[in-house]
Enzyme design. Structure first.
Site, mmCIF file in Angstrom:
data_model
loop_
_atom_site.group_PDB
_atom_site.id
_atom_site.type_symbol
_atom_site.label_atom_id
_atom_site.label_comp_id
_atom_site.label_asym_id
_atom_site.label_seq_id
_atom_site.Cartn_x
_atom_site.Cartn_y
_atom_site.Cartn_z
ATOM 1 N N THR A 76 0.796 -1.362 0.208
ATOM 2 C CA THR A 76 0.017 -0.091 -0.025
ATOM 3 C C THR A 76 0.853 1.149 -0.024
ATOM 4 O O THR A 76 0.467 2.099 -0.962
ATOM 5 C CB THR A 76 -0.882 0.015 1.321
ATOM 6 O OG1 THR A 76 -1.885 -1.225 1.093
ATOM 7 C CG2 THR A 76 -1.836 1.258 1.288
ATOM 8 N N ASN A 144 -5.732 -9.389 -7.867
ATOM 9 C CA ASN A 144 -5.704 -9.956 -6.465
ATOM 10 C C ASN A 144 -6.974 -11.003 -6.399
ATOM 11 O O ASN A 144 -6.921 -12.024 -5.646
ATOM 12 C CB ASN A 144 -5.652 -8.993 -5.520
ATOM 13 C CG ASN A 144 -6.337 -7.757 -5.582
ATOM 14 O OD1 ASN A 144 -6.043 -6.952 -6.689
ATOM 15 N ND2 ASN A 144 -7.167 -7.569 -4.895
ATOM 16 N N GLN A 172 0.660 -9.217 -6.648
ATOM 17 C CA GLN A 172 -0.054 -10.584 -6.570
ATOM 18 C C GLN A 172 0.809 -11.552 -7.757
ATOM 19 O O GLN A 172 0.583 -12.694 -8.013
ATOM 20 C CB GLN A 172 -1.369 -10.434 -6.809
ATOM 21 C CG GLN A 172 -2.105 -9.897 -5.689
ATOM 22 C CD GLN A 172 -2.290 -10.731 -4.495
ATOM 23 O OE1 GLN A 172 -1.657 -11.828 -4.489
ATOM 24 N NE2 GLN A 172 -2.815 -10.304 -3.643
ATOM 25 N N SER A 192 5.032 -6.518 -2.245
ATOM 26 C CA SER A 192 4.656 -6.568 -0.788
ATOM 27 C C SER A 192 5.140 -7.954 -0.342
ATOM 28 O O SER A 192 4.870 -9.181 -0.722
ATOM 29 C CB SER A 192 3.122 -6.805 -0.771
ATOM 30 O OG SER A 192 2.624 -7.086 0.586
ATOM 31 N N HIS A 194 4.620 -9.813 2.459
ATOM 32 C CA HIS A 194 3.885 -10.659 3.406
ATOM 33 C C HIS A 194 2.814 -11.458 2.409
ATOM 34 O O HIS A 194 2.471 -12.615 2.770
ATOM 35 C CB HIS A 194 2.962 -10.152 4.356
ATOM 36 C CG HIS A 194 1.836 -9.297 3.767
ATOM 37 N ND1 HIS A 194 0.506 -9.727 3.929
ATOM 38 C CD2 HIS A 194 1.590 -8.094 3.333
ATOM 39 C CE1 HIS A 194 -0.367 -8.776 3.534
ATOM 40 N NE2 HIS A 194 0.236 -7.672 3.144
ATOM 41 N N THR A 230 14.308 4.891 9.904
ATOM 42 C CA THR A 230 14.962 3.679 10.202
ATOM 43 C C THR A 230 14.424 2.602 9.493
ATOM 44 O O THR A 230 13.316 2.099 9.602
ATOM 45 C CB THR A 230 15.360 3.581 11.606
ATOM 46 O OG1 THR A 230 15.841 4.827 11.907
ATOM 47 C CG2 THR A 230 16.120 2.283 11.992
ATOM 48 N N CYS A 317 -12.327 -6.033 1.626
ATOM 49 C CA CYS A 317 -12.710 -6.499 2.963
ATOM 50 C C CYS A 317 -11.870 -5.855 4.142
ATOM 51 O O CYS A 317 -10.460 -6.196 3.967
ATOM 52 C CB CYS A 317 -12.532 -8.161 3.103
ATOM 53 S SG CYS A 317 -12.833 -8.578 4.414
#
Ligand code: PLP
Length: 372
Positions: A76, A144, A172, A192, A194, A230, A317
């Protein structure tokens, strides 16, 4: 998967993937050391090495140069920075972009997609012809919700004819299929951590040398003056380890498509009135967008959750609220299907048994609703 979550079936890898053991170990090792990567002493230099090693691994995942990687807090932030901190005129976005692209530029005209969810290149050409130059076009690598892979290379060719910049959200795509920043020749790309099994809170903007990226967060000049603050050293170390493993596993990841396709075929055999969106377009191997007529996405997600199965209603969501899919609506299915779709996203480790359990619960839900 943590011990207490093992009875649950996790089919929501596009929301977040379980942290890979190699990423956890790398992050833990980084947390066991002390040092600010900007400090000149030995502790600082050790932390800097962790960050720079990770930068090389993340760059390798998408065939970019390490110097082109700017670490962020996630996809994001990366998308916000790419949109808001680069000089350009008009912004155009594909109609199926993630909210982290749509929300920062709410007025941006949306380039339509075909009923398969693929960017309409002629429409892009016509819209760019009317736009101020230099425009910026945001086109994602893979969607996505549907997993549909976009014609990024072709879109870049169209954009070049109009001197427009291209931002490709590869959140994605990276780690699921080969993504080549250099060959695609996009101006900006975003990732991203994660989504590929790093700890949450890591991401990157990848910036072509010809583009000047200003900082969105001003501060101590970190990330070559492109992102102050940092660095999240443990997260970045985990991101690097996850990227390295994801790249090594790309070939075997392709096999996930076999399980996904079998799941879709079985779903349609059990509920012929159901639909799979984007199935005729090229897709990443793990994603399925399934519509169940007459049952809202929200009801499906909650009923499946009660049955111990985690899926999602698509991108939209947040804070437990589910809204209609703008992706399915953009594919021309606004009235009927957009509120009835769930996203089932598999992982490397997903088993046939888990998919069977999902199908049983999903079919039961349909039968019960019809009988009611
Ligand atoms: N872009 C796409 C295509 C996504 O699917 C997501 C997350 O679902 C994001 C961006 C945002 O990434 P993050 O969760 O790291 O902020």
């Amino acid at each position: 998967m943590p011990e207490n979550q093992k009875t649950q079936i996790y089919l929501d890898f596009n929301a977040t993937a379980p942290v890979r053991p190699v990423a956890r170990e790398a992050a833990m090792r980084a947390m066991e050391t002390v040092g600010n990567p900007s400090s000149v002493h030995g502790f600082g230099r050790a932390a800097r090495k962790l960050v720079e090693d990770a930068r090389e691994r993340v760059a390798a995942l998408v065939n970019a140069q390490p110097s082109q990687i700017v670490f962020t807090s996630g996809g994001t932030e990366a998308n916000n920075q790419a949109l808001l901190a680069v000089e350009h005129g008009t912004v155009l976005v594909s109609a199926v972009e993630h909210d982290s692209i749509l929300a920062p530029v709410p007025e941006a005209p949306r380039v339509p997609v075909t009923p398969d969810g693929v960017l309409d290149l002629d429409a892009l050409d016509a819209m760019l012809a009317k736009a101020d130059t230099p425009a910026l076009v945001a086109i994602m690598f893979a969607n996505n919700e549907t997993g549909v892979i976009q014609p990024v290379e072709e879109a870049v060719a169209v954009a070049r004819r109009h001197d427009a910049l291209v931002l490709c959200d590869a959140v994605q795509g990276a780690g699921k299929v080969p993504v080549d920043f250099a060959a695609l020749d996009v101006d900006l790309m975003t990732l991203s951590g994660h989504k590929i099994g790093s700890p949450q809170g890591t991401g990157a903007v990848i910036v072509h040398d010809r583009v000047q990226l200003h900082p969105l967060i001003a501060g101590g000049g970190q990330e070559r003056k492109r992102r102050g603050g940092t660095e999240n050293t443990p997260g970045i170390a985990g991101f690097g380890a996850a990227a390295e493993e994801a790249l090594e596993q790309l070939d075997t990841y392709a096999a996930v498509a076999g399980l996904r396709d079998a799941m879709e075929a079985e779903a349609l055999a059990r509920v012929p009135a159901a639909r799979v969106f984007g199935a005729d377009a090229p897709r990443v191997p793990n994603t399925s967008s399934l519509g169940l007529p007459g049952i809202s996405s929200e009801t499906q997600v909650m009923a499946l959750d009660l049955a111990g199965i985690a899926v999602s209603a698509g991108a939209a969501c947040s804070a437990g609220k589910v809204k209609q899919s703008h992706v399915i609506a953009a594919m021309g299915e606004g009235d009927g299907w957009a509120g009835t779709v769930i996203r089932v996203s598999l992982g490397h480790e997903t088993t046939h048994g888990e998919v069977e359990r999902f199908l049983d619960a999903w079919q039961d839900l349909y039968m019960c609703r019809r009988a009611a």
